[in-house]
Design an enzyme around this catalytic site. Structure first.
Site, short mmCIF file in Angstrom:
data_model
loop_
_atom_site.label_atom_id
_atom_site.label_comp_id
_atom_site.label_asym_id
_atom_site.label_seq_id
_atom_site.Cartn_x
_atom_site.Cartn_y
_atom_site.Cartn_z
N GLY A 14 0.78 -1.22 0.00
CA GLY A 14 0.00 0.00 0.00
C GLY A 14 0.82 1.28 0.00
N SER A 15 2.04 1.25 -0.53
CA SER A 15 2.84 2.49 -0.56
C SER A 15 2.20 3.53 -1.49
CB SER A 15 4.28 2.21 -0.99
OG SER A 15 4.33 1.81 -2.34
N ASN A 16 1.51 3.08 -2.54
CA ASN A 16 0.79 4.03 -3.40
C ASN A 16 -0.42 4.60 -2.67
OD1 ASN A 16 1.86 4.36 -6.26
ND2 ASN A 16 2.03 2.16 -5.96
N LEU A 91 -4.29 -6.91 -7.17
CA LEU A 91 -3.77 -7.88 -8.14
C LEU A 91 -4.83 -8.70 -8.86
CD1 LEU A 91 -0.54 -9.05 -6.26
CD2 LEU A 91 -0.82 -7.31 -8.05
N LYS A 92 -6.09 -8.58 -8.47
CA LYS A 92 -7.10 -9.36 -9.18
C LYS A 92 -7.67 -8.55 -10.35
CE LYS A 92 -8.73 -12.73 -5.78
NZ LYS A 92 -7.63 -12.63 -4.81
N ASN A 108 -5.99 2.37 -12.78
CA ASN A 108 -5.00 1.40 -12.30
C ASN A 108 -3.61 1.98 -12.55
OD1 ASN A 108 -3.99 -1.21 -11.41
ND2 ASN A 108 -3.40 -1.54 -13.54
N HIS A 110 0.40 0.82 -13.19
CA HIS A 110 1.22 -0.35 -13.52
C HIS A 110 2.67 0.10 -13.66
CE1 HIS A 110 2.15 -4.31 -15.05
NE2 HIS A 110 2.87 -3.73 -15.98
N ASP A 151 -4.50 -4.55 -17.62
CA ASP A 151 -3.59 -3.46 -18.03
C ASP A 151 -3.85 -3.02 -19.48
OD1 ASP A 151 -1.01 -5.33 -16.34
OD2 ASP A 151 -2.40 -3.83 -15.54
N GLU A 180 6.06 6.39 -9.16
CA GLU A 180 4.64 6.06 -8.94
C GLU A 180 4.04 6.96 -7.86
OE1 GLU A 180 3.55 1.90 -8.57
OE2 GLU A 180 5.55 1.34 -9.26
C1 GRF Z 1 3.14 -1.02 -7.52
O1 GRF Z 1 4.37 -1.18 -8.20
C2 GRF Z 1 2.03 -0.85 -8.53
O2 GRF Z 1 2.45 -0.19 -9.70
C3 GRF Z 1 1.69 -2.27 -8.86
O3 GRF Z 1 1.81 -2.98 -7.65
C4 GRF Z 1 2.73 -2.29 -6.79
C5 GRF Z 1 1.98 -1.99 -5.52
O4 GRF Z 1 2.81 -1.45 -4.58
N1 GRF Z 1 0.35 -2.37 -9.41
P1 GRF Z 1 2.14 -0.83 -3.24
O5 GRF Z 1 1.22 -1.90 -2.67
O6 GRF Z 1 1.38 0.39 -3.65
O7 GRF Z 1 3.31 -0.52 -2.36
#
Ligand code: GRF
Length: 204
Positions: A14-16, A91-92, A108, A110, A151, A180
């Site tokens: 969940g860093s994003n 991831l689903k 999304n 990627h 994607d 990101e």
């Molecule tokens: C990220 O690299 C994102 O682009 C991909 O999965 C990773 C998720 O990282 N879809 P996080 O869970 O947001 O740290």
């Protein structure tokens, strides 16, 4: 003026999501109303809890099939009356119902330059491993609308990241993630801004 309401779906660290919490989840920008995960132990749920954001895990094992699982998540998102859904490391692959209910409202992120190194099975370090094995000198980040594919939806934004001679999948992933964490909040902020400033019948 109602602020854009967001649901964020995660499967991992969940860093994003954290970047969205820090850069978007504030008055005048947007409101993350809900965080859902298909992994009960996803650290992204901890990040949501720490930020006081309602969060819930849905375990596919509790549902008879993929359709029932997706219907449960979709119903939970709909109950939160959100305007956008962000797949941040989820991831689903979503079932078509999602796209029908939220056309051009699901995005999304990627970690490659789509259409390279993406699609089914390309996630996490595997993406960066593929980039290194291909000999590409550049990779990057792509943010796109979600459609029924993996994607494959219309691209909203992308940014390149150079591949360095001594890169490993881990070192490349680290640099791509830094981009990101800048690009996703920028794109989400623009979507929220457009939503927050669109003419609405009730405002006229
Ligand atoms: C990220 O690299 C994102 O682009 C991909 O999965 C990773 C998720 O990282 N879809 P996080 O869970 O947001 O740290």
């Amino acid at each position: 003026m109602p602020l854009a309401r967001l649901a964020v779906l995660v499967s991992g660290s969940g860093s994003n999501l954290q970047a969205l919490i820090e850069q978007i989840h504030r008055p005048g920008k947007g409101q993350i109303c809900l965080v859902l995960s298909d992994k009960p132990k996803a650290y992204g749920l901890v990040r949501a809890r720490q930020a006081g954001i309602p969060n819930e895990a849905f375990d596919a094992k509790d549902y008879i099939d993929r359709q029932a699982f997706n219907q449960a998540l979709l119903a939970r998102v709909q109950s939160a009356s959100v305007d956008f859904i962000v797949l941040a490391g989820y991831l689903k692959i979503l079932t078509p119902d999602w796209i029908r209910v939220y056309p051009k409202r699901i995005i999304n992120i990627h970690p490659s330059l789509i259409p390279k190194h993406c699609g089914k099975g390309f996630y996490g370090l595997k993406v960066h491993q593929s980039v290194l094995e291909s000999g590409d000198k550049q990779t990057g980040v792509t943010i796109h609308y979600v459609d029924e594919g993996a994607d494959t939806g219309p691209i909203l934004a992308s940014q390149t990241v150079s591949v360095l001679p001594n890169d490993t999948p881990e070192s490349l992933q680290k640099r791509v993630l830094e981009i990101e964490h800048q690009l996703l909040p920028q794109v989400v902020e623009q979507l929220c801004w457009q939503y927050n400033h669109q003419e609405r019948a009730e405002d006229i």
